[in-house]
Design an enzyme around this catalytic site. Sequence first.
Site, PDB file in Angstrom:
ATOM      1  N   GLU A 105     -27.519   3.693  -3.730  1.00  0.00           N
ATOM      2  CA  GLU A 105     -27.785   2.295  -3.451  1.00  0.00           C
ATOM      3  C   GLU A 105     -27.558   1.529  -4.759  1.00  0.00           C
ATOM      4  O   GLU A 105     -28.287   1.731  -5.732  1.00  0.00           O
ATOM      5  CB  GLU A 105     -29.224   2.142  -2.975  1.00  0.00           C
ATOM      6  CG  GLU A 105     -29.585   0.778  -2.452  1.00  0.00           C
ATOM      7  CD  GLU A 105     -31.011   0.759  -1.910  1.00  0.00           C
ATOM      8  OE1 GLU A 105     -31.715  -0.220  -2.182  1.00  0.00           O
ATOM      9  OE2 GLU A 105     -31.407   1.741  -1.233  1.00  0.00           O
ATOM     10  N   ASP A 155     -38.425  -6.745  -5.164  1.00  0.00           N
ATOM     11  CA  ASP A 155     -38.487  -5.724  -6.198  1.00  0.00           C
ATOM     12  C   ASP A 155     -39.665  -5.909  -7.136  1.00  0.00           C
ATOM     13  O   ASP A 155     -40.079  -7.034  -7.450  1.00  0.00           O
ATOM     14  CB  ASP A 155     -37.184  -5.722  -6.999  1.00  0.00           C
ATOM     15  CG  ASP A 155     -35.996  -5.292  -6.165  1.00  0.00           C
ATOM     16  OD1 ASP A 155     -36.093  -4.209  -5.562  1.00  0.00           O
ATOM     17  OD2 ASP A 155     -34.998  -6.022  -6.093  1.00  0.00           O
TER      18      ASP A 155
END
Length: 273
Positions: A49, A60
Site C-alpha cells: 500500500e 492517519d
Amino acid sequence: MTRLENALAALKSKGRKALNIYITAGAPDVETSKRAILEAIKAGADIIEIGIPFSDPLADGPVIQASSSLALKNRMSPGKVLSIVKELRRSTQAPLIGMGYINSLMSYGYKYGLDYNGFERYVTEAKIAGMDGLIVPDVPHEESVQMRASAKRKGIHLIEFITPLTTPERMASTCKEANGFVYCVSNLGVTGVKELDFTQIGEVASKAREFTDTAMMVGFGIGSPEAAVKAAEKVDGVIVGSAVVKRLAEGKFDEAMSLIHSIRTALDSAYSA
C-alpha cells in the site's frame, strides 16, 4: 482476474493470510521508500500500500502524518507516485495499491482544466503506470458513486471500508460494490500501533461475508507478529503501516524488514494449510 485478485486467490488456496504493508512514498526520502517497497516484498509482503502524501491525512495517526509531511518536503506528489509505480513495475509484479486523499487526487486533473474529472485522470494514468487499486479514506461510500464508476472503467480497484460501527444496512450497500478487498478498520481512531482486541472487527467481517465474497483485510493498530495473528483470525489478511513507517523514519531499515519477515512467519505458522 486482476493481479490483486490472483494474488489473494493464490494465498487463500494455500490457507495463507495476506500481508499488506503500507509505505509512504517519498519518506524518509524517495530512494529509501522505493527500496523499502521492493525489500518489503522480499521480506514477505504480498501487497504494498503506497501512501500518497497529503497535507491533512485525517485517517492517519502521528507516525504516518509525520512521514507524509516529510514526503511533501521531499516534493512527492500524486504524479510522482505514479512515476515510482512505473519504475517498480520493472522489478515486481506484486499488487500495488495507492492510498491517498480526494483533494490531492482531484487536483491532479486541474492542469487539464477545472471542469475535468481529476480522479478519472488519476485512475487512467494509475492503470497505465501499473497501479492495481486505490484507497481514498475521506470519501464515504455514498459519495463515491462517480469515483467507483471511473475506477471500474479503468480496471482499478476502489477499496471499500467497514468499521465496528457499520450498520447491517450500510454494510450490505458497501459490500455489494466491493472488489479487490474490503478494508476492515479495527477501531474508531486513526492509524497507529495500539493494544487492541480484534474480536469485534472479526465479528463485523464475518457478518460482511453475508453480502460479498470479496477478501477481508484488517488494518489500524497492528504492529507485531502477535497482533497480526490475532487480527487475522476471521479475515483474509492484515495491513501493517505505522510500525514499519516508524522504523524507516528512525533509520532502522533492516529492523523494519525484520518486522515484516517476522509477521509473515507468524502468519504462516498460525494459518498455513
